[in-house]
Scaffold this motif. Sequence first.
Motif, PDB file in Angstrom:
ATOM      1  N   GLY A  92       0.714  -1.403  -0.010  1.00 13.73           N
ATOM      2  CA  GLY A  92      -0.175  -0.093  -0.144  1.00 13.73           C
ATOM      3  C   GLY A  92       0.824   1.068   0.002  1.00 13.73           C
ATOM      4  O   GLY A  92       0.828   2.396   1.105  1.00 13.73           O
ATOM      5  N   LEU A  93       2.122   1.476  -1.126  1.00 14.26           N
ATOM      6  CA  LEU A  93       2.569   2.500  -0.848  1.00 14.26           C
ATOM      7  C   LEU A  93       1.790   3.566  -2.234  1.00 14.26           C
ATOM      8  O   LEU A  93       2.633   5.025  -1.531  1.00 14.26           O
ATOM      9  N   GLY A  94       0.911   3.502  -2.561  1.00  7.55           N
ATOM     10  CA  GLY A  94       0.916   5.050  -3.225  1.00  7.55           C
ATOM     11  C   GLY A  94       1.141   5.118  -3.910  1.00  7.55           C
ATOM     12  O   GLY A  94       2.086   5.136  -5.035  1.00  7.55           O
ATOM     13  N   ASP A  95       0.661   6.909  -3.406  1.00  8.83           N
ATOM     14  CA  ASP A  95       2.025   8.046  -3.985  1.00  8.83           C
ATOM     15  C   ASP A  95       3.779   7.674  -4.161  1.00  8.83           C
ATOM     16  O   ASP A  95       3.793   8.990  -3.835  1.00  8.83           O
ATOM     17  N   GLY A  96       3.357   7.471  -2.646  1.00 11.13           N
ATOM     18  CA  GLY A  96       5.150   7.300  -2.212  1.00 11.13           C
ATOM     19  C   GLY A  96       5.807   7.243  -2.873  1.00 11.13           C
ATOM     20  O   GLY A  96       6.994   6.806  -2.719  1.00 11.13           O
ATOM     21  N   MET A  97       5.376   5.776  -3.903  1.00 15.65           N
ATOM     22  CA  MET A  97       6.668   5.278  -4.623  1.00 15.65           C
ATOM     23  C   MET A  97       6.900   5.869  -5.503  1.00 15.65           C
ATOM     24  O   MET A  97       5.752   5.863  -6.944  1.00 15.65           O
ATOM     25  N   VAL A  98       8.315   5.741  -6.165  1.00 10.87           N
ATOM     26  CA  VAL A  98       8.448   6.360  -7.367  1.00 10.87           C
ATOM     27  C   VAL A  98       9.256   5.194  -8.477  1.00 10.87           C
ATOM     28  O   VAL A  98      10.270   4.063  -7.526  1.00 10.87           O
ATOM     29  N   VAL A  99       9.062   4.357  -9.604  1.00 14.44           N
ATOM     30  CA  VAL A  99       9.156   4.127 -10.644  1.00 14.44           C
ATOM     31  C   VAL A  99       9.922   4.309 -11.304  1.00 14.44           C
ATOM     32  O   VAL A  99       9.615   5.168 -12.090  1.00 14.44           O
ATOM     33  N   GLU A 100      11.825   4.722 -11.876  1.00 11.91           N
ATOM     34  CA  GLU A 100      12.521   4.408 -12.873  1.00 11.91           C
ATOM     35  C   GLU A 100      12.702   4.189 -13.963  1.00 11.91           C
ATOM     36  O   GLU A 100      13.273   2.809 -13.528  1.00 11.91           O
ATOM     37  N   ARG A 101      12.215   4.205 -15.134  1.00 10.43           N
ATOM     38  CA  ARG A 101      12.341   2.819 -15.967  1.00 10.43           C
ATOM     39  C   ARG A 101      13.820   3.737 -16.735  1.00 10.43           C
ATOM     40  O   ARG A 101      13.645   4.708 -17.039  1.00 10.43           O
ATOM     41  N   ARG A 102      14.984   3.717 -16.822  1.00 10.19           N
ATOM     42  CA  ARG A 102      15.786   2.980 -17.825  1.00 10.19           C
ATOM     43  C   ARG A 102      15.931   2.406 -18.773  1.00 10.19           C
ATOM     44  O   ARG A 102      16.211   1.023 -18.622  1.00 10.19           O
ATOM     45  N   GLY A 103      16.032   2.742 -19.797  1.00  9.62           N
ATOM     46  CA  GLY A 103      16.148   1.861 -21.095  1.00  9.62           C
ATOM     47  C   GLY A 103      17.775   1.185 -21.195  1.00  9.62           C
ATOM     48  O   GLY A 103      18.537   1.851 -20.372  1.00  9.62           O
ATOM     49  N   ALA A 104      17.949   0.465 -22.297  1.00  8.78           N
ATOM     50  CA  ALA A 104      19.438   0.068 -22.376  1.00  8.78           C
ATOM     51  C   ALA A 104      20.626   0.801 -22.984  1.00  8.78           C
ATOM     52  O   ALA A 104      19.901   1.986 -23.266  1.00  8.78           O
ATOM     53  N   ALA A 105      21.497   0.790 -21.856  1.00 10.64           N
ATOM     54  CA  ALA A 105      22.134   1.765 -22.223  1.00 10.64           C
ATOM     55  C   ALA A 105      22.933   1.346 -24.274  1.00 10.64           C
ATOM     56  O   ALA A 105      23.114   0.304 -24.557  1.00 10.64           O
ATOM     57  N   ASN A 106      23.107   2.744 -24.168  1.00  5.30           N
ATOM     58  CA  ASN A 106      23.927   3.003 -25.710  1.00  5.30           C
ATOM     59  C   ASN A 106      25.563   2.373 -25.697  1.00  5.30           C
ATOM     60  O   ASN A 106      25.923   2.510 -24.633  1.00  5.30           O
ATOM     61  N   ARG A 107      25.718   1.542 -26.843  1.00  6.22           N
ATOM     62  CA  ARG A 107      26.750   0.391 -26.672  1.00  6.22           C
ATOM     63  C   ARG A 107      28.002   1.833 -27.314  1.00  6.22           C
ATOM     64  O   ARG A 107      29.240   1.141 -26.204  1.00  6.22           O
ATOM     65  N   TRP A 108      28.119   2.713 -27.407  1.00 11.41           N
ATOM     66  CA  TRP A 108      28.848   3.472 -27.478  1.00 11.41           C
ATOM     67  C   TRP A 108      29.497   4.931 -26.626  1.00 11.41           C
ATOM     68  O   TRP A 108      30.454   5.071 -26.271  1.00 11.41           O
ATOM     69  N   THR A 109      28.241   4.837 -26.037  1.00 13.66           N
ATOM     70  CA  THR A 109      27.799   6.212 -24.975  1.00 13.66           C
ATOM     71  C   THR A 109      27.962   5.601 -23.480  1.00 13.66           C
ATOM     72  O   THR A 109      28.348   6.283 -22.526  1.00 13.66           O
ATOM     73  N   GLY A 110      27.256   4.853 -23.391  1.00 15.76           N
ATOM     74  CA  GLY A 110      26.621   4.248 -22.171  1.00 15.76           C
ATOM     75  C   GLY A 110      25.640   4.987 -21.708  1.00 15.76           C
ATOM     76  O   GLY A 110      25.131   4.712 -20.223  1.00 15.76           O
ATOM     77  N   GLN A 111      25.178   5.926 -22.554  1.00 15.38           N
ATOM     78  CA  GLN A 111      23.413   6.517 -21.852  1.00 15.38           C
ATOM     79  C   GLN A 111      22.603   6.175 -22.378  1.00 15.38           C
ATOM     80  O   GLN A 111      22.608   4.927 -23.151  1.00 15.38           O
ATOM     81  N   ARG A 112      21.786   6.219 -20.824  1.00 15.81           N
ATOM     82  CA  ARG A 112      20.226   6.108 -21.473  1.00 15.81           C
ATOM     83  C   ARG A 112      19.340   6.503 -20.922  1.00 15.81           C
ATOM     84  O   ARG A 112      19.176   8.135 -20.933  1.00 15.81           O
ATOM     85  N   ALA A 113      17.989   6.671 -21.372  1.00 11.57           N
ATOM     86  CA  ALA A 113      16.866   6.799 -21.810  1.00 11.57           C
ATOM     87  C   ALA A 113      16.587   7.130 -19.855  1.00 11.57           C
ATOM     88  O   ALA A 113      16.231   5.962 -20.248  1.00 11.57           O
ATOM     89  N   SER A 114      15.534   7.643 -19.770  1.00 11.87           N
ATOM     90  CA  SER A 114      14.758   7.269 -18.747  1.00 11.87           C
ATOM     91  C   SER A 114      13.276   7.707 -18.350  1.00 11.87           C
ATOM     92  O   SER A 114      13.220   9.248 -18.907  1.00 11.87           O
ATOM     93  N   SER A 115      12.739   7.645 -17.634  1.00 10.46           N
ATOM     94  CA  SER A 115      11.026   8.150 -17.227  1.00 10.46           C
ATOM     95  C   SER A 115      10.228   7.729 -16.042  1.00 10.46           C
ATOM     96  O   SER A 115      11.657   6.678 -15.522  1.00 10.46           O
ATOM     97  N   ARG A 116       9.686   8.840 -15.497  1.00 11.04           N
ATOM     98  CA  ARG A 116       9.169   8.249 -14.166  1.00 11.04           C
ATOM     99  C   ARG A 116       7.869   8.146 -13.748  1.00 11.04           C
ATOM    100  O   ARG A 116       7.385   9.290 -14.481  1.00 11.04           O
ATOM    101  N   TYR A 117       7.539   7.470 -12.957  1.00  9.73           N
ATOM    102  CA  TYR A 117       6.359   7.134 -13.248  1.00  9.73           C
ATOM    103  C   TYR A 117       6.307   7.050 -11.853  1.00  9.73           C
ATOM    104  O   TYR A 117       6.106   6.565 -10.708  1.00  9.73           O
ATOM    105  N   ARG A 118       4.414   7.251 -11.253  1.00  7.41           N
ATOM    106  CA  ARG A 118       4.396   7.505  -9.423  1.00  7.41           C
ATOM    107  C   ARG A 118       3.272   7.241  -9.667  1.00  7.41           C
ATOM    108  O   ARG A 118       1.863   8.452 -10.632  1.00  7.41           O
ATOM    109  N   GLY A 119       1.868   6.761  -8.744  1.00  3.54           N
ATOM    110  CA  GLY A 119       0.178   6.328  -8.246  1.00  3.54           C
ATOM    111  C   GLY A 119       0.396   4.873  -8.992  1.00  3.54           C
ATOM    112  O   GLY A 119       0.814   4.852 -10.189  1.00  3.54           O
ATOM    113  N   GLN A 120      -0.562   4.252  -8.943  1.00  2.00           N
ATOM    114  CA  GLN A 120      -1.225   3.276  -9.520  1.00  2.00           C
ATOM    115  C   GLN A 120      -1.156   3.829 -10.911  1.00  2.00           C
ATOM    116  O   GLN A 120      -0.907   2.691 -11.452  1.00  2.00           O
ATOM    117  N   GLU A 121      -2.292   4.783 -11.574  1.00  2.00           N
ATOM    118  CA  GLU A 121      -2.547   4.880 -12.985  1.00  2.00           C
ATOM    119  C   GLU A 121      -1.033   4.655 -13.822  1.00  2.00           C
ATOM    120  O   GLU A 121      -1.278   4.174 -14.034  1.00  2.00           O
TER     121      GLU A 121
END
Length: 377
Positions: free
Chosen positions: A328-357
Amino acid sequence: QVPLLAIGLYLPAWLDWLACTVAVGSLVGLLVLRSRRGVTVAGGLFSAAMLLLVLADQHRLQPWAYQSMILAVVFATCSAADGLRWLRMLVISIYIFSAIGKFDYEFLHTLGQQFLSTLAGLCHLPDQFWSPTFRLALAALFPLGELLIGLGLSWRRTRRFAVGVAVAMHGLLLLVLGPWGLNHQAGVLLWNVFFVFQAVLLFWPIRPPAADASEAALPPRTRWSLLGKCVVSAAVILPCFEWFDRYDHWLAWGLYSPRNSRVLCFLDEQLADQLPEPLRQHLQVSQEDLAILRLRIDDWSLETLGCPIYPQDRFQVGVALSVWERHGLGDGMVVERRGAANRWTGQRASSRYRGQEALQQLSGQFFFNAVPRRQGE
């Protein structure tokens, strides 16, 4: 548990235990049976049981489990001569794809450096004085060795040498990953031991097995042999799609390669008491905000199950959803999704999600299932 397919959400818990029992029993059968029919039945039962276990929880799709399923299908469907050829092809592809997966920024700058420092420490070499460029070049020798093994096993003239290099490499990995080095899980060490014996058994006898030996080893060619060949062909071809982020990291033999997509879980500090003690042990203060805690689900997997967490954001989203729902963590939990790292730079695309919906929308973005089984199911 996060099923691979949505149908796994409705499988009863007792079916897991039944499949596990069948898998263990059929594995024993594969080891002791010598009749053609016995090997065929045992191999088929083992593959079916393992497939059911994976459908119920994709965390079970560990590389060794995936390989064992393929081996069992080949044992059940192919003759000795065919089985030898196709298993050689599979093993060669494992070495080559594993090597390709390490020729990237993430491995060379992270895990490759850990391997190098550990090995240097065991050999009492002063690696602290090595330049960054020299360290990167030395780290690249790990995947280069794997690539040369895969290529060497592909030709008859170089197989004996490649087998020797493979045995030496896995011995070195046992030293680096074992209790004297990074102290990895026993399963990782056992799989490296298996690869030593596998290289010798499949590639050291250069000539194909005699006809009388094949009678005892594997069933003869049957109408099912095409199935075994198709399974191995798929296992050899499909890893190419991982280069375009269209195939699972481990199924593409991305071993010790940390470029995989992943999920990070954060929660407000005041919610820590809502978690059970086994989970609270894996909380650490976020580097960005002292009032935010990070839940290390990767460490949680290692401690509770003795194996690495399945390295796909899809599965880890399911784990995060399970934690969120059960506590029952409600809106107090944030999930950060990180994509696979770029093979040459190591950089990743990321986005954050909060709440049930937001979390439920995230779980619906994947082709395969990312929803956890409900507790008690």
